[in-house]
Structure formats: C-alpha cells, structure tokens
Enzyme design. Structure first.
Site, PDB file in Angstrom:
ATOM      1  CG  LEU A 138       5.824  77.002 -16.629  1.00 65.56           C
ATOM      2  CD1 LEU A 138       6.246  77.148 -15.169  1.00 65.56           C
ATOM      3  CD2 LEU A 138       5.052  75.671 -16.803  1.00 65.56           C
ATOM      4  CD  GLU A 140      11.989  81.810 -17.036  1.00 63.95           C
ATOM      5  OE1 GLU A 140      13.234  81.703 -17.153  1.00 63.95           O
ATOM      6  OE2 GLU A 140      11.408  82.095 -15.986  1.00 63.95           O
ATOM      7  CB  ILE A 170       2.873  84.746 -22.377  1.00 61.59           C
ATOM      8  CG1 ILE A 170       4.206  84.398 -21.684  1.00 61.59           C
ATOM      9  CG2 ILE A 170       1.725  84.817 -21.373  1.00 61.59           C
ATOM     10  CD1 ILE A 170       4.316  82.972 -21.153  1.00 61.59           C
ATOM     11  N   GLY A 355      -5.957  70.929 -54.781  1.00 61.22           N
ATOM     12  CA  GLY A 355      -5.336  72.264 -54.831  1.00 61.22           C
ATOM     13  C   GLY A 355      -6.112  73.298 -54.048  1.00 61.22           C
ATOM     14  CD  GLU A 378      -1.783  74.018 -22.007  1.00 63.01           C
ATOM     15  OE1 GLU A 378      -1.583  73.694 -20.840  1.00 63.01           O
ATOM     16  OE2 GLU A 378      -2.242  75.110 -22.349  1.00 63.01           O
ATOM     17  CB  THR A 380       6.501  68.567 -26.975  1.00 68.74           C
ATOM     18  OG1 THR A 380       7.353  67.798 -26.102  1.00 68.74           O
ATOM     19  CG2 THR A 380       7.010  69.995 -27.056  1.00 68.74           C
ATOM     20  CB  SER A 381       3.999  64.625 -29.187  1.00 68.56           C
ATOM     21  OG  SER A 381       2.812  65.137 -29.719  1.00 68.56           O
TER      22      SER A 381
HETATM   23  C1  FAD Z   1       1.301  79.390 -29.638  1.00 71.14           C
HETATM   24  C2  FAD Z   1       1.912  79.013 -28.319  1.00 71.14           C
HETATM   25  C3  FAD Z   1       1.258  79.373 -27.151  1.00 71.14           C
HETATM   26  C4  FAD Z   1       1.849  79.064 -25.910  1.00 71.14           C
HETATM   27  N1  FAD Z   1       1.232  79.526 -24.765  1.00 71.14           N
HETATM   28  C5  FAD Z   1       1.906  79.409 -23.584  1.00 71.14           C
HETATM   29  C6  FAD Z   1       1.401  80.059 -22.403  1.00 71.14           C
HETATM   30  O1  FAD Z   1       0.333  80.677 -22.426  1.00 71.14           O
HETATM   31  N2  FAD Z   1       2.135  79.980 -21.262  1.00 71.14           N
HETATM   32  C7  FAD Z   1       3.318  79.297 -21.202  1.00 71.14           C
HETATM   33  O2  FAD Z   1       3.934  79.266 -20.137  1.00 71.14           O
HETATM   34  N3  FAD Z   1       3.820  78.669 -22.292  1.00 71.14           N
HETATM   35  C8  FAD Z   1       3.154  78.724 -23.485  1.00 71.14           C
HETATM   36  N4  FAD Z   1       3.660  78.113 -24.614  1.00 71.14           N
HETATM   37  C9  FAD Z   1       4.947  77.401 -24.526  1.00 71.14           C
HETATM   38  C10 FAD Z   1       4.860  75.902 -24.745  1.00 71.14           C
HETATM   39  O3  FAD Z   1       4.293  75.282 -23.623  1.00 71.14           O
HETATM   40  C11 FAD Z   1       6.303  75.417 -25.053  1.00 71.14           C
HETATM   41  O4  FAD Z   1       6.608  75.894 -26.351  1.00 71.14           O
HETATM   42  C12 FAD Z   1       6.443  73.931 -24.983  1.00 71.14           C
HETATM   43  O5  FAD Z   1       6.323  73.482 -23.669  1.00 71.14           O
HETATM   44  C13 FAD Z   1       7.804  73.450 -25.557  1.00 71.14           C
HETATM   45  O6  FAD Z   1       8.861  74.181 -25.063  1.00 71.14           O
HETATM   46  P1  FAD Z   1       9.965  74.790 -26.049  1.00 71.14           P
HETATM   47  O7  FAD Z   1       9.229  75.523 -27.103  1.00 71.14           O
HETATM   48  O8  FAD Z   1      10.955  75.546 -25.271  1.00 71.14           O
HETATM   49  O9  FAD Z   1      10.642  73.521 -26.730  1.00 71.14           O
HETATM   50  P2  FAD Z   1      11.883  72.692 -26.140  1.00 71.14           P
HETATM   51  O10 FAD Z   1      11.638  72.333 -24.731  1.00 71.14           O
HETATM   52  O11 FAD Z   1      13.141  73.421 -26.466  1.00 71.14           O
HETATM   53  O12 FAD Z   1      11.809  71.380 -27.037  1.00 71.14           O
HETATM   54  C14 FAD Z   1      12.378  71.281 -28.359  1.00 71.14           C
HETATM   55  C15 FAD Z   1      12.181  69.845 -28.825  1.00 71.14           C
HETATM   56  O13 FAD Z   1      12.909  68.950 -27.948  1.00 71.14           O
HETATM   57  C16 FAD Z   1      12.026  67.964 -27.449  1.00 71.14           C
HETATM   58  N5  FAD Z   1      12.400  67.579 -26.087  1.00 71.14           N
HETATM   59  C17 FAD Z   1      12.708  68.396 -25.040  1.00 71.14           C
HETATM   60  N6  FAD Z   1      12.981  67.677 -23.951  1.00 71.14           N
HETATM   61  C18 FAD Z   1      12.824  66.370 -24.294  1.00 71.14           C
HETATM   62  C19 FAD Z   1      12.948  65.127 -23.594  1.00 71.14           C
HETATM   63  N7  FAD Z   1      13.241  65.083 -22.292  1.00 71.14           N
HETATM   64  N8  FAD Z   1      12.704  63.980 -24.284  1.00 71.14           N
HETATM   65  C20 FAD Z   1      12.361  64.013 -25.590  1.00 71.14           C
HETATM   66  N9  FAD Z   1      12.235  65.150 -26.304  1.00 71.14           N
HETATM   67  C21 FAD Z   1      12.452  66.317 -25.651  1.00 71.14           C
HETATM   68  C22 FAD Z   1      10.656  68.624 -27.475  1.00 71.14           C
HETATM   69  O14 FAD Z   1       9.613  67.652 -27.451  1.00 71.14           O
HETATM   70  C23 FAD Z   1      10.722  69.388 -28.782  1.00 71.14           C
HETATM   71  O15 FAD Z   1      10.464  68.518 -29.849  1.00 71.14           O
HETATM   72  C24 FAD Z   1       3.065  78.345 -25.861  1.00 71.14           C
HETATM   73  C25 FAD Z   1       3.690  77.945 -27.055  1.00 71.14           C
HETATM   74  C26 FAD Z   1       3.140  78.279 -28.274  1.00 71.14           C
HETATM   75  C27 FAD Z   1       3.860  77.863 -29.532  1.00 71.14           C
END
Ligand code: FAD
Length: 398
Positions: A138, A140, A170, A355, A378, A380-381
C-alpha cells in the site's frame, strides 16, 4: 450460580484457548525465542534462513492457518485465539511475528475476504504451509499516512493490466512470492471507487524488488521497495471488484492494527519478564535491586499496562468477530495503547538493566529497538488519535 451469569461478563478463556496459550508458550520458548538474537544480528543470508525455518515450524504447529478456512488447510479459529497465540510468538520473536503477519494476515486476510475460489486455491494452501510468502503493498514514497495520494497506476490492456509505480517499506518485500498491490485504475473516481487491488506474482514481467532497508529494529523481518515497471498481470489477478481496492485495504488494516497491538503486547511482556529477572539477580548497595521501590514500582506499572493492552486487544477481537460497528475504533484504541505502552515499558526495562541494558549481550537491547515500530506501522499513533477523536466527536459533540 456462575459468576458470569450474575454479571453478564466473562473474562475466562475457553479450555481450548488455555491450551493454545500453553502449547504456544512452550513451543515458542523452545523453538523460536532461542533464535531471536541470531535472527536480529546475523547477515541477511543467514537470518533469512532462520526466518524461513521459523515460518515453517509455526506452519507445522498450525499458527499460519489459524485465521483461514479449513478448505485451504486452515483451522478457522476465532480472533481472540489468534491473539493469544500471537502474543506468545511475538514475545519470543517480534520479527517472526511481523513476517508471518504480513504473509497470512495482510496478504492472506483480504484474500480470504474478497478472493475468488480460484485465487484462494492458488495461494492459501501454500501460505498456510509456509511454502509461499505474501506481502502487502500500500505505502509509497510519497504516500504513507495519506495512502489515498498513492501514484501507482493500473491501465487495462486487452485481458491484462499494466501496473506502474513504486511501493515502499514492504514487509517481506525481498522474500515474498506474491504481493497484494493497490493501484489507481481511475484517479478521477477517487480512492473509494478508483483503486483496485492486484495479486502480483514475483515472476510477473516488470516486477522487481527495489532497495532493501537497514532498520532500527525488526531486523529479522526484511523490508524493501517493490518496483512495478510496465508490470503486466492478467485479469485473474484482480482481487474482488475493480475499484474497491482502497476500501479492501482499509478493512484489512483493521485486522492489521489488532496484529500490531498484539506484537507490541508480546514485546512488552518480554521486556517485563527480562526486567523482573534482572532485578531479581542484580545487587547494588548490598541489596537486590528489586528491593528498591523505584525499580519494583516500574514492574508494577508494566504489569498494569500489559494487562490493559491485552484486554483492549481481546475487546477489539470480540467486536470484530461479532460485527460490532465499534470494531474499527476499538482496533485503533488497542493498537495505540499497546504500542505506546510497549515503547514506555521497553524504556523502563532497559533502565532496570542499567549499563547492561545498553549492550547487545542482553535481549532487552533488541526489544527496545523493536518496540518503536508499533507506533509507526499500520497507521502511526497520530493517525490512530485522528481516527479515535473523529469517533468521539461524532458521538459526543452535540
Ligand atoms: C518496518 C516497516 C514495515 C512496514 N510494512 C509495511 C507493509 O508491509 N506494507 C505497507 O504498505 N506499508 C508498510 N509500512 C509503512 C507504514 O505503514 C508507514 O510507514 C506508515 O503508515 C507511516 O507513513 P510514512 O512513513 O509515509 O509517514 P508520514 O505519513 O510521512 O508521516 C510522518 C509523520 O507525520 C505524521 N502525520 C501524517 N499525517 C498526519 C495527520 N493527518 N495528523 C497528524 N500527524 C500526521 C505521522 O504520524 C508521522 O509522525 C511499514 C513501515 C515500516 C517502518
């Protein structure tokens, strides 16, 4: 009269659930936990061998099929039973939990919900036996929290579809045999009607694994980009209805959030156990450190937070299972609380080690690094709080 008849509430696990907990606890301690440090530290080639062995072992135990239909080799267990087993797997090795969850859950659950019989027959038996590995595409580079702004496109060409775009972060990317890819087939229709989900085999022309990521934690679960360059798949690769892919992905994430809550709980329990053990062995100023209130009170708070996390997870499972309209917000509550608790507990548990918590000889160093992902993956917080606040406002604003 039974207590539950008097109160209408029942916190007791069924006999089967008790035995699932005991079996998984024993198995995971003996077979999975023992390799968790090696999986975290070894080079990619060795760690992928360990991961695949873990996946096969858990398949033999029946873990991979718990959420799947018997017709394809599953055992069709309820979500609470899956969470009970999952907590033990995650407590033993969070990386293994994550990779199995991406394959059987993020890939397998939408296939179960929306796939045709032919699609299920093609993939699910292999996924359940651990012979095939799935992934979920999902996110990008420019579309994470705001998944609807994805750029990947799908254009119809005769009986085929041509996909173009890059998916990032991914889980299982480098080792997956098949990826569920969400792509816009009709940008103007918007996410709710213009995104379609495709089952893309790794052998499809134009499919490749892009950059692999070196991460803070979950080092035993590989993560990479997936690149689609004029990637051609047949009509048979469309999951469910054309245009429903975004909705399908969001529905899948409700299960995924319960999964992320469960892995956070497993990590938190592991941290609590390591902290209790260390505090009962280490002496300072002539006394075991567990005699100091600063230490023992941390253990007490850990216990409360893990128990609340578990209750929220079971409640979310029950809501999803019974079709309760609150199930989505309850999954967000469980995920948010369990993941933030795990981060806090891992920090306290490391502190209890002094330590020694900061060096790689003790598992707490790995657990501390692993805990953080729960607040990001899945959704963020912050995104969970956005969803929960929206729900509160819809109910209580007037
Ligand atoms: C180890 C790992 C495994 C993963 N596995 C998968 C997978 O298998 N498949 C898949 O599709 N994805 C996967 N992900 C992606 C993951 O779901 C995303 O990283 C996550 O949804 C956050 O997106 P981003 O990293 O682009 O952060 P961004 O969307 O750029 O967010 C950056 C910051 O801005 C904050 N923010 C953004 N919008 C808002 C808002 N409206 N209000 C308040 N704060 C906001 C966020 O909370 C965050 O603190 C994985 C990520 C990691 C690190």
């Amino acid at each position: 009269m039974k207590v539950q008849e008097m109160t209408g509430m029942n916190y007791e696990l069924t006999e089967e659930q008790v035995s699932i907990r005991e079996n998984f606890k024993k198995f995971c301690d003996n077979e999975i936990k023992v390799n968790a440090d090696a999986l975290d530290r070894e080079d990619q080639q060795v760690s992928m061998k360990i991961l695949k062995e873990n996946i096969r072992k858990l398949a033999d135990l029946g873990y991979l099929g718990m959420g799947h239909e018997e017709a394809y080799g599953g055992t069709d267990q309820d979500l609470t039973s899956q969470a009970i087993a999952g907590e033990e797997v995650a407590r033993a090795c969070a990386s293994t939990f994550l990779s199995v969850g991406a394959s059987c859950g993020l890939f397998g659950v939408p296939l179960r919900m929306f796939g045709s019989d032919a699609q299920k027959a093609k993939y699910l038996p292999g996924i359940i036996k651990g012979e095939l590995i799935g992934s979920f595409g999902l996110t990008e580079p420019e579309a994470g929290s705001d998944a609807a702004s994805m750029r990947t496109t799908a254009v119809k060409k005769g009986d085929s579809w041509i996909l173009n775009g890059t998916k990032t972060f991914i889980t299982n990317g480098p080792i997956a045999d098949v990826c569920l890819v969400m792509a816009y087939n009709d940008k103007e229709a918007g996410p709710a009607a213009g995104v379609t989900a495709f089952l893309v085999d790794k052998e499809s022309p134009g499919f490749s694994v892009g950059k692999s990521f070196d991460k803070l934690g979950f080092k035993g679960s590989p993560t990479s980009e997936i690149v689609l360059e004029d990637c051609e798949v047949s009509d048979d690769a469309v999951l469910g209805e054309i245009g429903r892919g975004f909705i399908q992905a969001m529905q899948t994430l409700e299960f995924g959030r319960i999964g992320m809550a469960t892995v956070s709980l497993g990590i938190a329990v592991a941290c609590m156990q390591e902290a209790a053990k260390y505090a009962s062995e280490r002496k300072a100023f002539g006394r075991l450190i567990n005699r100091y209130q600063e230490i023992s009170f941390k253990l007490a708070d850990m216990m409360i937070m893990t128990d609340i996390s578990r209750l929220l997870i079971y409640r979310a499972c029950w809501a999803k299972e019974t079709g309760d309209p609150e199930s989505a917000v309850l999954a967000s509550c469980a995920k948010l609380f369990a993941s933030e608790s795990a981060t806090q507990i891992s920090s306290w548990a490391l502190q209890v080690h002094g330590g020694y918590g900061y060096i790689k000889e003790f598992p707490i160093e790995r657990l501390y690094r692993d805990a953080k992902l729960g607040e990001i993956g899945e959704g963020t917080s912050e995104i969970q709080r956005v969803l929960i606040a929206k729900d509160v406002l819809s109910k209580y604003a007037d």
